[in-house]
Design a protein around this motif. Structure first.
Motif, PDB file in Angstrom:
ATOM      1  N   ASP A 123      -5.402  65.547 -10.006  1.00 32.40           N
ATOM      2  CA  ASP A 123      -6.235  65.967  -9.331  1.00 32.40           C
ATOM      3  C   ASP A 123      -6.780  65.871  -9.006  1.00 32.40           C
ATOM      4  OD1 ASP A 123      -6.828  68.937  -8.666  1.00 32.40           O
ATOM      5  OD2 ASP A 123      -7.739  69.715 -10.913  1.00 32.40           O
ATOM      6  N   PRO A 124      -7.253  64.821  -7.712  1.00 30.09           N
ATOM      7  CA  PRO A 124      -8.572  64.665  -7.299  1.00 30.09           C
ATOM      8  C   PRO A 124      -9.552  64.871  -7.623  1.00 30.09           C
ATOM      9  CG  PRO A 124      -6.803  64.173  -5.376  1.00 30.09           C
ATOM     10  CD  PRO A 124      -5.914  65.939  -6.874  1.00 30.09           C
ATOM     11  N   VAL A 125     -10.463  64.631  -8.104  1.00 29.43           N
ATOM     12  CA  VAL A 125     -12.001  65.221  -7.980  1.00 29.43           C
ATOM     13  C   VAL A 125     -13.411  63.792  -7.675  1.00 29.43           C
ATOM     14  CG1 VAL A 125     -11.783  66.366  -9.738  1.00 29.43           C
ATOM     15  CG2 VAL A 125     -12.897  64.713 -10.402  1.00 29.43           C
ATOM     16  N   LEU A 126     -14.192  64.548  -6.663  1.00 26.15           N
ATOM     17  CA  LEU A 126     -15.247  63.064  -6.281  1.00 26.15           C
ATOM     18  C   LEU A 126     -15.907  63.119  -8.237  1.00 26.15           C
ATOM     19  CD1 LEU A 126     -15.784  62.081  -3.749  1.00 26.15           C
ATOM     20  CD2 LEU A 126     -17.314  62.956  -3.463  1.00 26.15           C
ATOM     21  N   VAL A 127     -15.685  61.563  -7.991  1.00 28.48           N
ATOM     22  CA  VAL A 127     -17.166  61.528  -8.513  1.00 28.48           C
ATOM     23  C   VAL A 127     -17.961  60.628  -8.696  1.00 28.48           C
ATOM     24  CG1 VAL A 127     -15.058  61.173 -10.793  1.00 28.48           C
ATOM     25  CG2 VAL A 127     -15.256  59.213  -9.661  1.00 28.48           C
ATOM     26  N   ASP A 128     -19.060  60.448  -9.591  1.00 28.17           N
ATOM     27  CA  ASP A 128     -20.007  58.608  -9.217  1.00 28.17           C
ATOM     28  C   ASP A 128     -19.843  57.915  -9.689  1.00 28.17           C
ATOM     29  OD1 ASP A 128     -22.362  57.400  -8.778  1.00 28.17           O
ATOM     30  OD2 ASP A 128     -22.711  58.015 -11.358  1.00 28.17           O
ATOM     31  N   ARG A 129     -18.951  57.148  -8.868  1.00 29.68           N
ATOM     32  CA  ARG A 129     -18.830  55.462  -9.512  1.00 29.68           C
ATOM     33  C   ARG A 129     -19.829  54.912 -10.831  1.00 29.68           C
ATOM     34  NH1 ARG A 129     -15.869  51.839  -6.694  1.00 29.68           N
ATOM     35  NH2 ARG A 129     -16.619  52.783  -4.527  1.00 29.68           N
ATOM     36  N   LEU A 130     -20.891  54.708 -10.656  1.00 34.55           N
ATOM     37  CA  LEU A 130     -21.829  54.305 -11.796  1.00 34.55           C
ATOM     38  C   LEU A 130     -21.561  55.312 -13.216  1.00 34.55           C
ATOM     39  CD1 LEU A 130     -24.880  53.857 -10.174  1.00 34.55           C
ATOM     40  CD2 LEU A 130     -22.895  52.742 -10.563  1.00 34.55           C
TER      41      LEU A 130
END
Length: 169
Positions: A123-130
């Motif tokens: 279930d893809p979500v966009l996350v902050d890489r940091l």
């Protein structure tokens, strides 16, 4: 009919749409991720007119998303491969798959994104890489970046002031 060019606009979304905003382009990229490389493969998969396909492939090559490699001199035939820039488009495609599954699949999913090792549906979500935190409002928002021109800065400053005012009410 010639459309307005978004390539020189300040907005990153507009600049991105200049490169991939025509629907055939996104479908060609989808097929390239599925391993298609040759003109006839794209044409067979998409049912697209040859002249339109040639224009879209040239556009994707010019935008640096695909690389053209000659595999036959007589007659001249090329293959098309994703570049690093093109491969960076994968999360955008996966986001479109997830969004389409969530909102436009009344009969069920035709595609799922799965864990390659376990087969579990993702279930893809966009996350902050940091931070690893999901990019969701109101915890995150868009602001003018360092290269933004004054009109863009003013527009986003006004929006920021409005949203702060609204959150106090």
């Amino acid at each position: 009919m010639q459309h307005k060019s978004f390539g020189e606009m300040q907005c990153a979304i507009a600049r991105s749409l200049e490169r991939v905003g025509e629907w055939w382009s996104i479908l060609i990229l989808r097929d390239a991720f599925h391993g298609l490389t040759r003109f006839n493969q794209f044409q067979e998969s998409l049912g697209i007119a040859p002249n339109m396909l040639a224009r879209r492939l040239n556009s994707l090559v010019d935008a640096g998303l695909l690389e053209r490699r000659r595999y036959c001199e007589r007659p001249p035939r090329d293959e098309y491969f994703l570049t690093e820039r093109g491969r960076d488009f994968r999360p955008v495609l996966w986001a479109l798959v997830a969004w389409g599954n969530r909102h436009f699949s009344p009969d069920g999913h035709t595609l799922d994104i799965v864990d390659a090792k376990t087969g579990a549906v993702a279930d893809p979500v966009l996350v902050d890489r940091l931070s690893g935190r999901p990019l969701e409002a109101p915890a995150f928002r868009v602001v003018a970046g360092p290269a933004a021109a004054d009109p863009l800065r003013a527009r986003y400053a006004a929006r920021s002031a409005q949203s702060e005012e609204g959150s106090r009410a």
